[in-house]
Enzyme design. Structure first.
Site, mmCIF file in Angstrom:
data_model
loop_
_atom_site.group_PDB
_atom_site.id
_atom_site.type_symbol
_atom_site.label_atom_id
_atom_site.label_comp_id
_atom_site.label_asym_id
_atom_site.label_seq_id
_atom_site.Cartn_x
_atom_site.Cartn_y
_atom_site.Cartn_z
ATOM 1 N N ASP A 114 0.819 -1.217 0.000
ATOM 2 C CA ASP A 114 0.000 0.000 0.000
ATOM 3 C C ASP A 114 0.850 1.263 0.000
ATOM 4 O O ASP A 114 0.624 2.182 -0.797
ATOM 5 C CB ASP A 114 -0.933 0.032 1.221
ATOM 6 C CG ASP A 114 -2.045 -1.007 1.111
ATOM 7 O OD1 ASP A 114 -2.014 -1.828 0.169
ATOM 8 O OD2 ASP A 114 -2.925 -0.997 1.969
ATOM 9 N N ARG A 139 1.407 6.524 17.438
ATOM 10 C CA ARG A 139 1.208 7.537 16.408
ATOM 11 C C ARG A 139 1.907 8.858 16.694
ATOM 12 O O ARG A 139 2.451 9.483 15.771
ATOM 13 C CB ARG A 139 -0.290 7.764 16.182
ATOM 14 C CG ARG A 139 -1.059 6.520 15.723
ATOM 15 C CD ARG A 139 -0.291 5.708 14.744
ATOM 16 N NE ARG A 139 -1.050 4.621 14.156
ATOM 17 C CZ ARG A 139 -0.474 3.661 13.447
ATOM 18 N NH1 ARG A 139 0.850 3.631 13.256
ATOM 19 N NH2 ARG A 139 -1.214 2.709 12.926
ATOM 20 N N ASP A 142 -6.406 6.500 12.956
ATOM 21 C CA ASP A 142 -4.986 6.784 12.751
ATOM 22 C C ASP A 142 -4.742 8.030 11.923
ATOM 23 O O ASP A 142 -3.823 8.804 12.190
ATOM 24 C CB ASP A 142 -4.288 5.567 12.123
ATOM 25 C CG ASP A 142 -4.110 4.473 13.147
ATOM 26 O OD1 ASP A 142 -4.021 4.796 14.349
ATOM 27 O OD2 ASP A 142 -4.070 3.298 12.764
ATOM 28 N N SER A 186 -6.983 -6.683 8.798
ATOM 29 C CA SER A 186 -6.161 -5.488 8.786
ATOM 30 C C SER A 186 -5.390 -5.493 10.097
ATOM 31 O O SER A 186 -5.976 -5.577 11.164
ATOM 32 C CB SER A 186 -7.071 -4.256 8.687
ATOM 33 O OG SER A 186 -6.329 -3.089 8.892
#
Lengths: 406, 406, 406, 406
Positions: free
Chosen positions: A16, A96, A125, A180
């Site tokens: 991706d 993050r 996210d 995922s």
């Protein structure tokens, strides 16, 4: 779209984000700088270099951030006994802010005017990356390809790869997971696939970091964790750096089937989602930290911490690590940890992490007062009468005036 | 001390409260009314009748309060996912308001002007009994023998029995436990003995309600709990009354090694104490309730509940069930439970109670929006950009003005 | 009572504490050390020396604590915009921790084993003095004569004076006030007398520090307050030390009829009481501090401060200044004040203190964004749609599932 | 844009919303239904009928919502002593949910598929209207012209009027105010113009509802407010309906210069803005409500209300009236108001609204306990010692272990 000259991309080396490299180059006609970090996700980061090079990237940043991640993000969060919605240890959320900070620092360093990431438009996210980026560099341009492009299915993505000579085979080695996933030293997460039905139990072969409780050893494992000022500094008397602590506890926890969690959570963007998480070390740390606090914290500061915790968890979950309210809460939390030192003995057994003992030089547990035996006058039981009488006074006055009593 | 004419005593039928009967009669020259309740402590209550009669008691009240206990106290408390200090399910605390209320009601009924209990002057229970009593009958006289008398050792107590012909043998059947224990349908607690050293692990033979995880069955047990408005109303599709639910879950939990807890807690009277608890059914209920809420509660009400919970737990722990603040919190909590209905499937295995599935007609989980697959326009990913931009605005302005950013 | 050798008494020089000196000497057969402090109560402290000498006191401590009082207690409290029960500026409460600390320090210095004070057994002050004393010197003996002696009426007190040759005349100069009063730089308080009827309006001649709004000047007074890190450091551009600031504002406020308050409050000991207060400077400071914060604080830290404030006020009112929870809250509050700098212009007029302007180099007010005029693209109004849509998502989902909507 | 068939517009009859009628008809080629409500803004609503007719509107709704507004929105909010950011009485915020509800009800009634409003893209009102609309009718289409069109200056707006024959003259009667204003029974607000400089003092001629304190009468006005269950039901013994109460207090307050406020506030959309408000009646109500609560509320419920209030205020300010969290908070608040009945006597004088007395049949103020005189044994001062000792225990233990003490 022509005003972006250089963009720093959070690049995993996977399919991706490789597509994103090409798409950014093509769509924005700009230079792409890649940033790949080892935060303990359990995959090699160095291969990202050749992949990026193959995509024509000239500035490639690959870093080992494991120690920084645990020391400056995971540890501070655990000082608060943080749980989102009573259960979730915030494994994804806490990584993050570090990524956001490095993206911005690299942007400043390389003269980039934009950053980009591979998070979708439905999740938390994107919010966490972007709030962090804006807080640290208010004029930065953020490019979120998943919100912009039309590669909305796997087929379109593959077609794009073919058109642009992106080698798809680099992911062919592993069977494509139906889930995922996201991983770092604190946890691995699973979403999607059959998990989209909250009634469906996760399949055993989904879990990657822990054995099932059923297949865990039949004998318990005991481990002693040494705390200093709220943080673990040694395991079984061996001093360790923060990331070594977490790696060690992940191994111990995973081997004993500890840390699996299956929840439905409320995303900041407004929807509920089903997620499964493995947080072996974190699960042990949470219970152990409460145990050392139970000896060393004053009652009222402990209760105030508990009242503030849900807010603190929400702040982190929603992506506001780099905010005044997080710093304010952290100041309160850290103020309480000065004496949170000592040793906790944990028993690990088939999915359970339980406290077997705790001791501390800073202990406020006073055996001479707490004892059921004769306390030699350390505590005057007669004081209790006045204590109760005055605490009851407002209730007695109200009852005396005929107020509702039940 | 001559002004007390009749006192209602919370009477267990055990040695200590038997001594209290005699001591009250002698010290206050008053009539003693005994009150003995079955709240699921697992011992027969009827034998208390002959013991009380032998002590010259004329008004003897023996009641089965199990259903009322669970329906009106345990269930409302579990609607809040209540944990004291992050771990304790408040098994002892929640039984006290019911006892206090019945003591006062019997006092009103029998024309007594005082109540009495066998709790010591160091613990929380004296506070809970007495705050409840004062709140419900502000002019009541409370006699707490342990704070008044000089029978401060087991030897003195035994000497008193001998002097007053109190049959000590009625407790000779069982070996005297080294622990101070308390039990009701929600839990059994252990304090004292070797537990006074927080580093010492509880001995296996202390635990009475649960097998150890190690000796629990090697196969998991699955159970389905049906919720209506926040309360369990059926197990595996069999409708049950509240106390039957808890009895069933205690059995299932205990058989699977579930619900043991070993903590150091902060008492309201100001000291820390070590306690061990077995709460098999309650432990299952807590996780299951969170699971059904995860589907059916709105995010913001769920978060607000989590912020209020520590306060609510403190109110109950400290003995303020019969208070305006508890009623105020309960009103908020109950307001949220109207749609907390559905089914939770739990897996019980060697100490672990984990959620295997949850479903509800009132579910707010929307697969069409949450899906990783194409959502046919149910959610517009472009909305996320504005959402993030405006949420970031205050952070960007601050950063733009040069404020601290990390 | 023979085990006390030396006691430090908080000595005002007035009749009551003079009686206490004698009563302590006689009852405990101990040496009495007096401690008298100027905390801005508006009376000379030096005369206390000869009075104490006349009572045979050898160690006499008289100190000017005005600067320390404002700098280390009043200022930190005002950083939180502290109000107890929405109205009370805590003028009495905030002085007690300082007195408690000095009592203990003098006890340590003079080798005293006890402290004593003249507060009654019904009020908050006994609690504040004693909690402070115990927190700072856990083994100290506290003597509270009003809870011990039988001098429970003014007649008995006078008789005691006569018997012990205590010169009563030293208070004869002033007419005895019908009110119980307490004063320091922050406020003067009135209780008792006709105030015990909450329906009765305070008489005009009770108030001592302020003119009535009716008699205040017909022209408003403007004043500019300069803040640095949350504290006032200059008035009308004249740098001042903390106590000078408060003295100046008390004068300005009092002259303009500002700062009178008449409330019924809830005491920590469980009863309601009526109190009247004059807090001229503090009333101005509260509004001005909110004004400078309105420019310089981030929204979320401001809101979190507001949520924590009632707890912080309660902690101080109840006497827990010297506690971990106060330090924890203070850490959070102080963390937010780093940029609370600038100037506030206040208008003072007949009882009203209103904000006429505020400016700051640290201002987060951004005219280019906030303007109703064209903002040249500083803010994209289209972002609002996504912001609203995602914030509404959970509500829309719930409504779509048929949930209650009103 | 072709999919909207009929839209309900919140129509004031002013120029801006008249332009919106035309713009909606033209842009969406849809039918426009107008909704105009009297919520006490002080302007006739009936003239909106002919204006709407002139614009070709066929379905015209004009309603008097004053009583409903005060009874169902203002009163419940005042039960919580609600202040946003310590100062703002939420006059604009509280009117929006009612407008949103009526817009949706009329949409349902007339078969409209969209609603529209005249709020800009920078403010809070768009959020409040739209969150309400989505919560009540999740599939509704919302059209916010100010976020869509290009009539971004007054000149373009005028040009549009000319092109479309919209009679501009209907606003020519009054001089155009330099401020953006909004009014309803609770308040009138001012933004923009010179207020965009927070250092600039508002000009005297801006204020419309109140005289200045300087020009207010030289004699105070006294007024008695009768409360029942938290709401005012009579003024000076005259029973009144809710909106009559507020109208009366607005008159009394305005005549005495009461209720002006000048603040910088934090908008939900992320920016700070300067606003001035006149809330004459509300300012009186806030103080009076606290006064009646001070007599009738229990201490702990009062404190809990204060802790919840900032959150409740934020919920309303941000537009979440129609949300589960608002209902949850309201349930807690309303639970406390059952005994909030009695009379408050207020003194109004030159900008000040102060409490002169309060009385209640439900009073918890107990003169026999609170008195400084002999209380005939109603309160045992000796109880205070035990109360203090046990409350100090945790602090003493900590100090005894050498913990930080200051």
């Amino acid at each position: 779209m022509s005003d972006v000259k250089k963009v720093v991309l959070a690049y995993s080396g996977g399919l991706d984000t490789s597509v994103i490299v090409k798409w950014l180059q093509e769509t924005y006609d700009c230079e792409v700088v890649t940033f790949t970090a080892d935060i303990g996700q359990g995959e090699e980061v160095e291969p990202a270099r050749t992949k990026a090079q193959a995509l024509g990237v000239k500035e490639i940043h690959i870093e080992d951030l494991r120690e920084e991640f645990v020391r400056d993000y995971v540890y501070p969060m655990f000082r608060a006994n943080t749980l989102y919605e009573g259960e979730y240890l915030l494994g994804t959320s806490i990584a993050r802010p570090l990524i956001a900070r490095r993206l911005i620092e690299i942007a400043n360093q390389t003269g980039a005017d934009a950053i980009s990431h591979g998070a979708t438009g439905k999740g938390n996210d994107q919010v966490r990356f972007e709030l962090g980026a804006y807080a640290l560099k208010p004029g930065v341009k953020v490019i979120a390809p998943w919100r912009e492009w039309n590669l909305t299915s796997r087929e379109k993505l593959m077609a794009y790869c073919q058109q642009h000579d992106i080698p798809v085979d680099f992911s062919s080695g592993k069977k494509k997971s139906p889930y995922s996933m996201d991983a770092n030293l604190l946890h691995i997460s699973y979403e999607g696939g059959i998990l989209e039905d909250p009634w469906a139990e996760a399949e055993e072969d989904m879990w990657r970091w822990s054995v099932s409780p059923e297949t865990a050893p039949d004998q318990p494992t005991y481990v002693e964790l040494t705390y200093a000022k709220g943080d673990i500094v040694a395991i079984d008397d061996t001093p360790m750096r923060p990331h070594e602590v977490l790696e060690t506890l992940n191994k111990l926890g995973g081997d004993n089937g500890i840390g699996r969690l299956d929840i439905v959570e409320n995303r900041y963007v407004g929807m509920k989602s089903r997620g499964c998480y493995e947080t072996p070390g974190g699960t042990i740390m949470l219970r152990a930290h409460r145990a050392i606090e139970s000896l060393t914290l004053d009652r009222e500061e402990a209760h105030l911490k508990d009242e503030l915790m849900p807010k603190y968890a929400e702040v982190i979950y929603n992506g506001y690590w780099w905010s005044p309210e997080r710093r304010m809460l952290q100041a309160a939390i850290d103020e309480t940890q000065k004496n949170v030192s000592g040793v906790v003995r944990m028993k690990l057994y088939k999915g359970g992490a339980t406290v077997a003992g705790r001791k501390s030089d800073q202990s406020l547990f006073d055996e001479s007062i707490a004892t059921f035996e004769d306390d030699a006058g350390a505590y005057d039981q007669k004081d209790a009468e006045g204590f109760i009488k005055l605490n009851a006074l407002r209730l007695r006055i109200a009852a005396g005036k005929g107020r509702q009593q039940d």
